[in-house]
Motif scaffolding. Structure first.
Motif: not given
Length: 139
Positions: A10-28
């Motif tokens: 779903t789009t809600a799932d997609a937003e979860i994936l986007i947010a989690a990937a962004r957090r991981a990338a931002q942490a580095t």
């Protein structure tokens, strides 16, 4: 014979994936683009960090598409398209946006392929790590 319906991505799932990937990338400190596709290859969500290189938008989308079409992480496919690999002609044989660089991961639910995530902008190993980390947030 029973048929069990699998809940699509779903789009809600997609937003979860986007947010989690962004957090991981931002942490580095790595600016990235992230693409999430549904099982039909249609765009569900996309995000490009302001400082991400422009081509990362295209690479994230192609990585997601490749992972979806071959139902495999793009990191696992790199050796298959080398000149001596069994799929060496695949990138040029099809008129499709395939990209055999790490950073694309298929998304499964209950054992069924429901979509894919692609990350571009960092080194291939980083992009793969960010996408893999994102999947952990999707339950």
């Amino acid at each position: 014979m029973s048929t069990t319906a699998v809940t699509p991505l779903t789009t809600a799932d997609a937003e979860i994936l986007i947010a989690a990937a962004r957090r991981a990338a931002q942490a580095t400190g790595v600016p990235v683009s992230i693409t999430v596709l549904d099982a039909g290859g249609h765009l569900l969500a996309f995000r490009r960090d302001e400082k991400a290189v422009l081509i990362s938008g295209e690479t994230s989308t192609r990585k997601a598409y490749t992972a979806l079409q071959l139902n495999a992480p793009t990191a696992d496919l790199v050796d298959l398209v080398r000149p001596d690999g069994p799929f060496h002609s695949l990138p040029t044989a099809l008129d499709r946006p395939l990209l055999f660089i790490a950073g694309g991961i298929p998304v499964h639910r209950d054992g069924h392929l429901i979509g894919a995530i692609g990350v571009g902008g960092g080194a291939p190993e980083q992009d793969h790590s960010f996408a893999t980390t994102a999947l952990k947030d999707l339950s």
